[in-house]
Design a protein around this motif. Structure first.
Motif, PDB file in Angstrom:
ATOM      1  N   ASP A 115       0.839  -1.192   0.000  1.00 54.13           N
ATOM      2  CA  ASP A 115       0.000   0.000   0.000  1.00 54.13           C
ATOM      3  C   ASP A 115       0.878   1.246   0.000  1.00 54.13           C
ATOM      4  O   ASP A 115       1.715   1.435   0.884  1.00 54.13           O
ATOM      5  N   VAL A 116       0.696   2.091  -1.003  1.00 55.25           N
ATOM      6  CA  VAL A 116       1.457   3.333  -1.106  1.00 55.25           C
ATOM      7  C   VAL A 116       1.294   4.184   0.148  1.00 55.25           C
ATOM      8  O   VAL A 116       2.214   4.912   0.553  1.00 55.25           O
TER       9      VAL A 116
ATOM     10  N   LEU B 121       9.821   8.396  -7.943  1.00 54.59           N
ATOM     11  CA  LEU B 121       9.403   7.095  -8.458  1.00 54.59           C
ATOM     12  C   LEU B 121       7.903   6.884  -8.295  1.00 54.59           C
ATOM     13  O   LEU B 121       7.230   6.392  -9.206  1.00 54.59           O
ATOM     14  N   LEU B 122       7.381   7.255  -7.139  1.00 57.39           N
ATOM     15  CA  LEU B 122       5.953   7.050  -6.891  1.00 57.39           C
ATOM     16  C   LEU B 122       5.082   7.977  -7.735  1.00 57.39           C
ATOM     17  O   LEU B 122       4.031   7.569  -8.232  1.00 57.39           O
TER      18      LEU B 122
ATOM     19  N   ALA C 225       3.282  -0.381  -7.503  1.00 59.32           N
ATOM     20  CA  ALA C 225       2.526   0.172  -6.383  1.00 59.32           C
ATOM     21  C   ALA C 225       1.864   1.492  -6.747  1.00 59.32           C
ATOM     22  O   ALA C 225       0.686   1.720  -6.430  1.00 59.32           O
ATOM     23  N   SER C 226       2.597   2.376  -7.421  1.00 62.90           N
ATOM     24  CA  SER C 226       2.041   3.694  -7.745  1.00 62.90           C
ATOM     25  C   SER C 226       0.970   3.619  -8.822  1.00 62.90           C
ATOM     26  O   SER C 226      -0.077   4.258  -8.719  1.00 62.90           O
ATOM     27  N   THR C 227       1.209   2.822  -9.873  1.00 62.30           N
ATOM     28  CA  THR C 227       0.212   2.729 -10.939  1.00 62.30           C
ATOM     29  C   THR C 227      -1.049   2.003 -10.456  1.00 62.30           C
ATOM     30  O   THR C 227      -2.166   2.359 -10.849  1.00 62.30           O
TER      31      THR C 227
ATOM     32  N   PHE D 235      -2.197  12.096 -12.362  1.00 63.45           N
ATOM     33  CA  PHE D 235      -1.539  10.878 -11.875  1.00 63.45           C
ATOM     34  C   PHE D 235      -0.834  11.103 -10.538  1.00 63.45           C
ATOM     35  O   PHE D 235      -1.044  10.367  -9.581  1.00 63.45           O
ATOM     36  N   SER D 236       0.031  12.123 -10.449  1.00 62.54           N
ATOM     37  CA  SER D 236       0.818  12.309  -9.232  1.00 62.54           C
ATOM     38  C   SER D 236      -0.051  12.702  -8.047  1.00 62.54           C
ATOM     39  O   SER D 236       0.151  12.252  -6.926  1.00 62.54           O
ATOM     40  N   VAL D 237      -1.054  13.557  -8.267  1.00 64.33           N
ATOM     41  CA  VAL D 237      -1.952  13.960  -7.186  1.00 64.33           C
ATOM     42  C   VAL D 237      -2.766  12.774  -6.697  1.00 64.33           C
ATOM     43  O   VAL D 237      -3.019  12.615  -5.501  1.00 64.33           O
TER      44      VAL D 237
END
Length: 249
Positions: free
Chosen positions: A42-43, A73-74, A193-195, A237-239
């Motif tokens: 979990d991020v 990276l995340l 994990a991030s995607t 994506f990042s938010v």
């Protein structure tokens, strides 16, 4: 490949020869090619830890570097190779965003196709996770001894550009300090994990593919999309990745 050059007779190639097919099936049974991970971490766990690394101006250069590479990276969904290639000549930093146009040949690069420019907006919801804040502090901290335009530098003299292995080791350290089992998960799984976190937040597939540099969704669905905590917000994506930790509380 062998079938392109060899054939048993005019009607059957080597790859279709029954004995070869049986042999390859036996190899699969002995050593099956299965996904390395059935689920991802979990991020939120790592983001919660990164929130404790504040204020950034009080952090040591090493800890600041750890926080920067992990956030990059995340928030980009990129490979270690991409972060390693970041060059200041290709980066534009403002108070509201970071714009990165990678001009280096990457694993995903091919004729007529290259990674789209990366835009990381400032995260106004929580300054502790704002990539712009961390990025600007890192540039300020390294400006006095920087001798290369490559972004990520070592934390000790002569402050040279670090290797991909060093970045991977830094990320593993952060994961371990955050409580992630690094005997199971390696540094490269930040991409999964991030995607996966962004997808569970109802981020559109097109946004994920553009961020990660994939040409079609089959790669993401087959190799990277793993069960992770559900979140939901706007389609950046990042938010999306950052806000995932707030909704799980």
């Amino acid at each position: 490949m062998l079938s392109s050059f060899l054939s048993v007779n005019r009607e059957i190639t080597v790859g279709q020869w029954p004995l070869v097919k049986r042999f390859l099936k036996g190899i699969f049974n002995l050593k099956p090619s299965l996904p390395r991970y059935q689920k991802t971490w979990d991020v939120n766990i790592v983001l919660q830890y990164l929130m404790t690394l504040t204020p950034v101006h009080m952090l040591t250069l090493r800890v600041l570097s750890y926080k920067l590479v992990t956030l990059l990276l995340l928030l980009t969904g990129q490979r270690l190779q991409t972060i390693h290639c970041f060059d200041l000549d290709d980066i534009n930093v403002t108070d509201s965003s970071i714009y990165i146009d990678v001009r280096t040949l990457l694993k995903c690069s091919k004729p007529g196709s290259h990674l789209q420019p990366i835009e990381l907006p400032a995260f106004i919801d929580d300054d502790r996770l704002c990539i712009v804040t961390v990025f600007k502090e890192y540039l300020l901290r390294t400006s006095s001894f920087r001798k290369t335009q490559k972004l990520i530098l070592s934390c000790v003299k002569p402050y040279q550009h670090v290797s991909k292995a060093t970045i991977a080791r830094w990320v593993k350290t952060v994961l371990q300090l955050a409580g992630i089992d690094i005997t199971i998960y390696k540094s490269h799984i930040t991409r999964s994990a991030s995607t996966s976190a962004a997808f569970q937040c109802a981020t559109s597939i097109d946004t994920i593919l553009k961020a990660a540099g994939w040409s079609n969704d089959s790669t993401f669905r087959k190799f990277y999309n793993r069960p992770v905590s559900k979140q939901n917000y706007n389609d950046n994506f990042s938010v999306k990745v950052l806000r995932s930790q707030k909704l799980s509380n």
